[in-house]
Design a protein around this motif. Structure first.
Motif, PDB file in Angstrom:
ATOM      1  N   SER A  39       0.816  -1.216   0.000  1.00 28.20           N
ATOM      2  CA  SER A  39       0.000   0.000   0.000  1.00 28.20           C
ATOM      3  C   SER A  39       0.848   1.264   0.000  1.00 28.20           C
ATOM      4  O   SER A  39       0.359   2.339  -0.359  1.00 28.20           O
ATOM      5  N   LEU A  40       2.108   1.148   0.400  1.00 27.16           N
ATOM      6  CA  LEU A  40       2.987   2.313   0.465  1.00 27.16           C
ATOM      7  C   LEU A  40       3.802   2.516  -0.802  1.00 27.16           C
ATOM      8  O   LEU A  40       4.630   3.435  -0.869  1.00 27.16           O
ATOM      9  N   ALA A  41       3.589   1.675  -1.793  1.00 28.72           N
ATOM     10  CA  ALA A  41       4.277   1.859  -3.071  1.00 28.72           C
ATOM     11  C   ALA A  41       3.971   3.252  -3.610  1.00 28.72           C
ATOM     12  O   ALA A  41       2.833   3.696  -3.621  1.00 28.72           O
ATOM     13  N   GLY A  42       4.999   3.938  -4.032  1.00 27.42           N
ATOM     14  CA  GLY A  42       4.815   5.307  -4.504  1.00 27.42           C
ATOM     15  C   GLY A  42       5.269   6.347  -3.502  1.00 27.42           C
ATOM     16  O   GLY A  42       5.586   7.485  -3.878  1.00 27.42           O
ATOM     17  N   VAL A  43       5.283   5.994  -2.195  1.00 26.24           N
ATOM     18  CA  VAL A  43       5.808   6.927  -1.187  1.00 26.24           C
ATOM     19  C   VAL A  43       7.056   6.378  -0.508  1.00 26.24           C
ATOM     20  O   VAL A  43       7.830   7.135   0.070  1.00 26.24           O
ATOM     21  N   ALA A  44       7.245   5.060  -0.562  1.00 21.72           N
ATOM     22  CA  ALA A  44       8.439   4.458   0.043  1.00 21.72           C
ATOM     23  C   ALA A  44       8.647   3.067  -0.533  1.00 21.72           C
ATOM     24  O   ALA A  44       7.685   2.384  -0.908  1.00 21.72           O
ATOM     25  N   ASP A  45       9.907   2.671  -0.615  1.00 17.73           N
ATOM     26  CA  ASP A  45      10.249   1.281  -0.928  1.00 17.73           C
ATOM     27  C   ASP A  45      10.381   0.534   0.392  1.00 17.73           C
ATOM     28  O   ASP A  45      11.208   0.902   1.235  1.00 17.73           O
ATOM     29  N   CYS A  46       9.567  -0.513   0.569  1.00 20.72           N
ATOM     30  CA  CYS A  46       9.508  -1.213   1.845  1.00 20.72           C
ATOM     31  C   CYS A  46      10.203  -2.567   1.780  1.00 20.72           C
ATOM     32  O   CYS A  46       9.977  -3.336   0.834  1.00 20.72           O
ATOM     33  N   VAL A  47      11.009  -2.841   2.778  1.00 20.17           N
ATOM     34  CA  VAL A  47      11.597  -4.159   2.990  1.00 20.17           C
ATOM     35  C   VAL A  47      10.902  -4.739   4.214  1.00 20.17           C
ATOM     36  O   VAL A  47      10.985  -4.172   5.303  1.00 20.17           O
ATOM     37  N   THR A  48      10.214  -5.878   4.058  1.00 20.68           N
ATOM     38  CA  THR A  48       9.403  -6.441   5.138  1.00 20.68           C
ATOM     39  C   THR A  48      10.137  -7.587   5.808  1.00 20.68           C
ATOM     40  O   THR A  48      10.610  -8.513   5.147  1.00 20.68           O
ATOM     41  N   SER A  49      10.215  -7.528   7.128  1.00 19.60           N
ATOM     42  CA  SER A  49      10.849  -8.611   7.881  1.00 19.60           C
ATOM     43  C   SER A  49       9.873  -9.761   8.057  1.00 19.60           C
ATOM     44  O   SER A  49       8.654  -9.600   7.904  1.00 19.60           O
ATOM     45  N   ASP A  50      10.397 -10.945   8.377  1.00 16.10           N
ATOM     46  CA  ASP A  50       9.528 -12.012   8.856  1.00 16.10           C
ATOM     47  C   ASP A  50       8.914 -11.568  10.175  1.00 16.10           C
ATOM     48  O   ASP A  50       9.497 -10.738  10.891  1.00 16.10           O
TER      49      ASP A  50
END
Length: 465
Positions: A39-50
């Motif tokens: 959902s944050l695509a476009g405002v931040a590149d997210c790296v998600t942890s386990d």
């Protein structure tokens, strides 16, 4: 420098307590974390942890985030997660933090069963975790919103940009060519305190190094820059090739030295250049072009203002160095300008940026080629960093409007008229009472809220006027 999005880690916290009660809950909530990141695509590149289910998980995830050179960490409670699992991690964390107080479903409904209750019970985990961060003295931002909403995206994007600016400051080096202007007290500060509290480091660069670098530049690089300027600017026909080549060499030499010293911001003082005796003119157009390339800049050896322009690039894009030149009571506005340096990316769209031949007595040197433009009308924000002594810093911020104002034909330097929302009387009373400096950064747009988050993450006092 702001062409790419901020890069953030998304840390989802839960615990194994519910595994037997709700088989598959870990993967179910991991999918929820991935949806948040998407959902944050476009405002931040997210790296998600386990999903973090214990202290070792938390430490492993944070090490991975720091190794990935991220700008900040957003913490999301996937279920209730006891804070002692993450307390030590936050105490040692080097990245800015945001606590996103969100849940999968926006509404409590009669159809909820115990699984739904468990999926959506993150609020008391957020309270437990926030309490731990407060006790540890960790500065952090908080966002309470419906996570799929535009409001959440807007606030998350604001925090991510502020985190990028705060993180960039921790490794920022500001090059000072020569020395700072004698007697200019509002730019004075304790260098070690600035570095301890906020991160920026000062690197003094001798004018002699600039002279040697300028002399060694190949003509091909100088010619290439001049051709680029021919395509980008309206060139004053009074400018000789010699004048333009000398300016181009100064710009290329400054940038080469900034690269060698790993500096992303710099300042030059006209006396340091003029008194050296080996330079023909001041590097005015160089400052404008380098700001437009993303470097922080300030005049007169002002490290604090140069760092602010750098942060303005990271926070909102296209930081512009300026100062308040005079008050215009009939339009309730301030004339904004400086000696000749300004980021031409904030120029009006309906007028060409001009590279002009410009007489300038300051420095007692030859005429410096200067980029002349008027600032684009519309919303704008001014911000000043104030050194209060020791490791205490304050930011004074004013929002307002750049007017579609009169031309000033005799003013051969970038300019515009800024009308503060609070009016010049209240704005200037507040600016002066709070020690606002005479050098500042301007960003187009209303970005006081962005600066506020930046201050929360860095421990700077925030004062809107």
């Amino acid at each position: 420098m702001t062409d790419t999005l901020p890069r953030i880690g998304l840390l989802g916290v839960m615990q194994p307590l519910y595994d037997d009660m709700i088989p598959g809950i870990t993967e179910h909530q991991a999918q929820y974390a991935r949806r948040i990141a998407e959902s944050l695509a476009g405002v931040a590149d997210c790296v998600t942890s386990d999903p973090v289910r214990g202290r070792e998980d938390a430490e492993r995830a944070m090490r991975a985030f720091e190794d990935a050179d991220l700008d900040g960490v957003m913490v999301v409670m996937l279920t209730y997660g006891p804070s002692l699992r993450v307390t030590r991690v936050f105490r040692e964390l080097r990245l800015p933090v945001c606590l996103a107080n969100i849940q999968p479903d926006p509404a409590v409904t009669p159809e909820w069963d115990m699984a739904d209750m468990t999926y959506n019970q993150g609020i008391h985990g957020a309270q437990d975790t926030a309490n731990a961060m407060v006790r540890a003295g960790v500065p952090f931002d908080v966002i309470t919103e419906e996570w799929p909403s535009d409001a959440f995206r807007e606030r998350a994007g604001r925090w991510a940009r502020a985190a990028r600016a705060a993180t960039a400051w921790k490794r920022l080096k500001v090059g000072v060519f020569g020395y700072a202007m004698n007697g200019m007290g509002d730019a004075r500060f304790d260098e070690t305190a600035l570095m301890r509290a906020l991160g920026p480091e000062v690197a003094v660069i001798a004018p002699g190094a600039l002279h040697r670098t300028v002399s060694e530049l190949p003509d091909t690089e100088v010619d290439a820059l001049m051709r680029w300027e021919d395509e980008r600017f309206e060139i004053d026909q009074r400018l000789s090739k010699e004048e333009r080549a000398d300016h181009a060499r100064m710009q290329l030499g400054i940038e080469r030295l900034l690269t060698e010293h790993d500096c992303r911001a710099y300042s030059t003082h006209f006396d340091a250049i003029g008194e050296d005796g080996r330079f023909a003119r001041l590097p005015m157009a160089a400052a404008s072009n380098l700001m437009a390339k993303g470097y922080g800049f300030a005049g007169e050896g002002d490290v604090l203002a140069a760092a602010m322009v750098h942060a303005g690039h990271q926070l909102a894009g296209d930081g512009h160095f300026t100062e308040m030149y005079a008050m215009d009571y009939p339009t309730d506005s301030l004339l904004m300008s400086h000696m000749g340096e300004g980021n031409w990316r904030v120029a009006r769209d309906d007028e060409p940026v001009r590279l002009i031949k410009r007489p300038l007595a300051i420095g007692n040197l030859d005429d410096p080629p200067t980029l002349l433009f008027r600032i684009r009308p519309g919303r704008a924000t001014l911000a000043s960093l104030v050194a209060l002594g020791g490791e205490r810093f304050r930011m004074v911020v004013a929002e307002g409007e750049v007017l579609d104002s009169q031309r000033l034909p005799a003013l051969e330097m970038p300019y515009g008229q800024f009308r503060p929302d609070s009016g010049i009387r209240d704005c200037m009373d507040g600016w002066l009472r709070n020690g606002g400096t005479h050098h500042m950064v301007m960003n187009l747009g209303s970005v006081a809220a962005d600066w506020k988050v930046f201050c929360e993450l860095t421990g700077i006092e925030f004062v809107p006027v």
